[in-house]
Design an enzyme around this catalytic site. Structure first.
Site: not given
Length: 199
Positions: A9-11
């Protein structure tokens, strides 16, 4: 043969539950899931979770992902990761995309992925070459090493554009014939020129 899972996931705010659930359904055990929470700007091999997965995977294992795009920040990065795993005799299975190396359709999908990645490489090269040709048409001369600040600034602009698209500093620098170290040296020089300007 082991099933190894990978999630990204990016964040921190994004929920990887959907990815984990898909991996569990595919038969991956919790202890064999490797995860990254990281910006898409990082190449796959620079992420800590992927590094651990690559060190842990053995020939005959299968890496399972929710979607094939979890393996990389771009089509090229995905393909590089796929190739890296396949070179080690590690298979790749993508649950949502229907990519399974054990099936003829899965192998076809991997082949198409390679074709698309090669197409993207050619487009990038064409865009960079067109930018350099346009600069030359306006009288800019490219040299190695360039001594004209205008030449450096034009190359820095090309690099900045590619970095904004998520490309790594090393990849973007190579597009204008620089190493990463050369890029940083020119960035520092540009800052010094800017600070030396009056006003």
């Amino acid at each position: 043969m082991r099933l190894l899972g990978y999630t990204r996931v990016s964040t921190v705010g994004q929920d990887p539950t959907l990815q984990h659930d898909a991996l569990h359904t595919a038969g991956v055990q919790d202890r064999d899931v490797f995860s990254d929470v990281t910006s898409g700007a990082k190449n796959a091999t620079e992420r800590p979770g992927m590094k651990k997965l690559l060190a842990y995977a053995q020939p005959g294992d299968t890496v399972v992902v929710w979607r094939i795009d979890r393996l990389g920040r771009s089509l090229l990065d995905v393909l590089n990761t796929v190739n890296l795993l396949r070179e080690r005799d590690v298979k790749i299975k993508s649950v949502s995309d229907g990519i399974d190396p054990e099936t003829s359709s899965g192998r076809l999908m991997l082949g198409l992925l390679g074709t698309l990645a090669e197409y993207e490489r050619e487009l990038i090269t064409e865009r960079v070459n067109a930018g350099i040709a346009a600069a030359k048409a306006q009288g800019t001369r490219f040299g190695r090493p360039p001594v004209d600040p205008e030449v450096v600034d034009r190359k820095l602009a090309i690099v900045a554009e590619e970095r904004a698209k998520g490309r790594s500093a090393e990849d973007a620098a190579s597009m204008v014939g620089w190493s990463r170290a050369t890029l940083y040296r020119h960035l520092q020089g540009a800052k010094r020129r800017l600070s030396a300007q009056p006003g």
